[in-house]
Design an enzyme around this catalytic site. Structure first.
Site, PDB file in Angstrom:
ATOM      1  N   ARG A 250       5.937   2.775   6.485  1.00  0.00           N
ATOM      2  CA  ARG A 250       4.568   3.797   7.055  1.00  0.00           C
ATOM      3  C   ARG A 250       3.947   4.812   6.751  1.00  0.00           C
ATOM      4  O   ARG A 250       3.851   5.355   6.108  1.00  0.00           O
ATOM      5  CB  ARG A 250       3.896   2.548   7.895  1.00  0.00           C
ATOM      6  N   ASP A 251       4.327   5.053   8.354  1.00  0.00           N
ATOM      7  CA  ASP A 251       4.042   6.891   8.583  1.00  0.00           C
ATOM      8  C   ASP A 251       4.572   7.672   7.643  1.00  0.00           C
ATOM      9  O   ASP A 251       4.430   8.404   6.830  1.00  0.00           O
ATOM     10  CB  ASP A 251       4.179   6.521   9.825  1.00  0.00           C
TER      11      ASP A 251
ATOM     12  N   CYS B  13       4.312  16.930   6.840  1.00  0.00           N
ATOM     13  CA  CYS B  13       3.821  17.538   7.297  1.00  0.00           C
ATOM     14  C   CYS B  13       2.131  17.599   7.020  1.00  0.00           C
ATOM     15  O   CYS B  13       2.250  18.952   7.243  1.00  0.00           O
ATOM     16  CB  CYS B  13       3.481  18.756   8.512  1.00  0.00           C
TER      17      CYS B  13
ATOM     18  N   ASN C 151       8.125  13.582  11.022  1.00  0.00           N
ATOM     19  CA  ASN C 151       8.760  12.300  11.581  1.00  0.00           C
ATOM     20  C   ASN C 151      10.032  12.914  12.047  1.00  0.00           C
ATOM     21  O   ASN C 151      10.485  13.124  11.229  1.00  0.00           O
ATOM     22  CB  ASN C 151       8.786  10.681  10.763  1.00  0.00           C
TER      23      ASN C 151
ATOM     24  N   HIS D 105       6.971   8.404  20.181  1.00  0.00           N
ATOM     25  CA  HIS D 105       6.280   9.124  18.870  1.00  0.00           C
ATOM     26  C   HIS D 105       6.217  10.614  18.204  1.00  0.00           C
ATOM     27  O   HIS D 105       5.465  11.126  18.138  1.00  0.00           O
ATOM     28  CB  HIS D 105       5.084   8.542  18.203  1.00  0.00           C
TER      29      HIS D 105
ATOM     30  N   HIS E 252       7.016  13.969  16.902  1.00  0.00           N
ATOM     31  CA  HIS E 252       7.566  14.481  14.985  1.00  0.00           C
ATOM     32  C   HIS E 252       8.128  15.857  15.399  1.00  0.00           C
ATOM     33  O   HIS E 252       8.347  16.841  16.824  1.00  0.00           O
ATOM     34  CB  HIS E 252       6.156  15.091  14.826  1.00  0.00           C
TER      35      HIS E 252
END
Lengths: 300, 300
Positions: free
Chosen positions: B15-16, B241, B250, B208, B210
């Site tokens: 997803r992300d 990004c 991520n 979470h 990055h």
């Protein structure tokens, strides 16, 4: 916790970095330009060359030319790797400020690299260190494979401590602890450091951690937390990993510096300038910067 | 120090990750295959889709098809992002196990993203969380920009704590703290976490982070050291990004897992399998894996 207030960055790009880049021999003029630009960022320690047989390391065959063509900046120490007396003589003739010998904590690694035992390797360094002392040239000692060896696997921290202690006793002013294949993780780094720090004062230790498994910054944070105040790094992450094609080697100086800035630790080094140099030199090599900070800053 | 003995990895790649990859819309079959493969690694939490208007996020337009075509594995929670009631209805119809709402700690970021204040954004989430509860579906709350905002710059940890607390009070079972632009460094991460942990029990917090500036692993180490036991990551570092072209988003699940393995922290996830999936999916996208561990393992 004993965070240092100041960390000295030891820039590896022009030697350890370029030496491990694949591709053709880099023009002497490019190496000279790289070193000159690095001298202008606030860095105080730049490894500039390796005085080793060009038969073994063709990329460093122009060490004397590089040293004689750079513009020396006051306050910057230009150092070179000198594996033997012949190398040291070349380095002295070229006027390097500081030299380095390169040992390992792994018997198998030492055997594969220079075909002798660790003990024999130290015996070979003794006259180099002696002669350097006679010329008032400081000697740095590298210990590689401190967290793992491509041949021996795990390395006993006590073995790293013993070699580090020997190098100090022989006269090295600083011991740089190399995670040559970048396999370490933070607690392993801490435990290794703690073992070494029992034998060598932590003020004499440097961390030279490769980023092959992406762990370098986490490992550096773990040892800086313990008080390590000298870090080896390479602009743009110059230098691949000879043990895994396409993998990373040296940690990028920009990424280390970004972390240190965030930790409020003083270095005196200009991040923007460094990132720009990283973009420039990697463009010369036909690739993009290996520094995530440089990519994020987008200054290419 | 309070290292957890077990860390739960929350896989974001499907997803992300995919949502933030540039390039054409990815075939539903590829997304389904990715999720199925991820289900077979020992991962227990996989974010599989986003039920959001395809006008805004075309890459996630096939959320229902993805959910209906995957092979559900027992013990794996398949979750989806549901920004509003319409999204939640779609997610319920598709049989997702868990949903998530996406808030931020920055007023400017919230305004730019969904054109309202933080307070208004929380008011919009309330009926979503309520309806999810009625269907016995757990809701995860994301808080983005926890260590910096592309518009507002620095973010006050107290602001992160307040939004996190609100989401918990509204019924979110877990709060995932997102360093959306990857600008954090380890002490900043620790201080942010400490502020939030005063409002929300640390057991309910996930990190979470990055890797835009290469700091993610160091930051994760810093908060795991404090006891954080849930980490969001994306196989192969899927997802760029949007704020810096060519930069990372991520953190790669493989790299996080390698570190956790080294720290002796249990996850139940198979690193080799994960690295192979990362090579496979990035080959589908026409690029190499963004995981340094995967590159070092050389399993492509």
């Amino acid at each position: 916790m004993a965070f240092p207030t100041h960390v000295r960055l030891f820039e590896m790009g022009a030697r350890d970095g370029l030496q491990n880049e694949s591709g053709p021999i880099i023009d002497t003029a490019v190496k000279v330009e790289l070193i000159n630009q690095l001298s202008d960022t606030g860095l105080t320690h730049i490894e500039a060359a390796s005085f080793v047989s060009p038969k073994w390391v063709p990329q460093m065959g122009d060490a004397s030319e590089v040293m004689s063509n750079i513009t020396r900046k006051a306050g910057v120490t230009y150092s070179a790797l000198t594996p033997n007396l012949k190398g040291l003589e070349g380095a002295i003739a070229a006027g390097v400020d500081e030299v380095a010998v390169f040992g390992a904590a792994s018997e198998a690694f030492t055997r594969k690299n220079i075909n002798c035992s660790i003990k024999e390797s130290l015996e070979r360094f003794a006259p180099v260190i002696e002669m350097a002392k006679e010329h008032n040239i400081r000697v740095r000692g590298y210990v590689s494979t401190v967290m793992g060896c491509p041949y021996d696997g795990d390395i006993d921290p006590a073995q790293v401590a013993a070699v580090s202690r020997d190098l100090m006793d022989m006269g090295c002013y600083e011991i740089s602890l190399g995670d040559t294949i970048g396999v370490g993780t933070p607690l392993k780094a801490k435990r290794m450091l703690e073992a070494v720090a029992k034998q060598v004062p932590i003020e004499l230790l440097a961390a030279h951690f490769h980023d092959t498994y992406g762990q370098a910054l986490a490992n550096l944070y773990a040892v800086v937390e313990e008080g390590v105040a000298v870090i080896d790094a390479s602009v743009a992450g110059l230098g691949g990993c000879p043990y895994a094609k396409g993998a990373s080697g040296n940690v990028a100086t920009e990424d280390v510096l970004y972390m240190l800035n965030g930790l409020g630790i003083e270095t005196g080094v200009d991040l923007q300038k460094l990132a720009q140099i990283g973009h420039w030199i990697t463009a010369q090599l036909g690739r993009t910067s290996g520094s995530k900070v440089a990519l994020a800053l987008g200054c290419n």
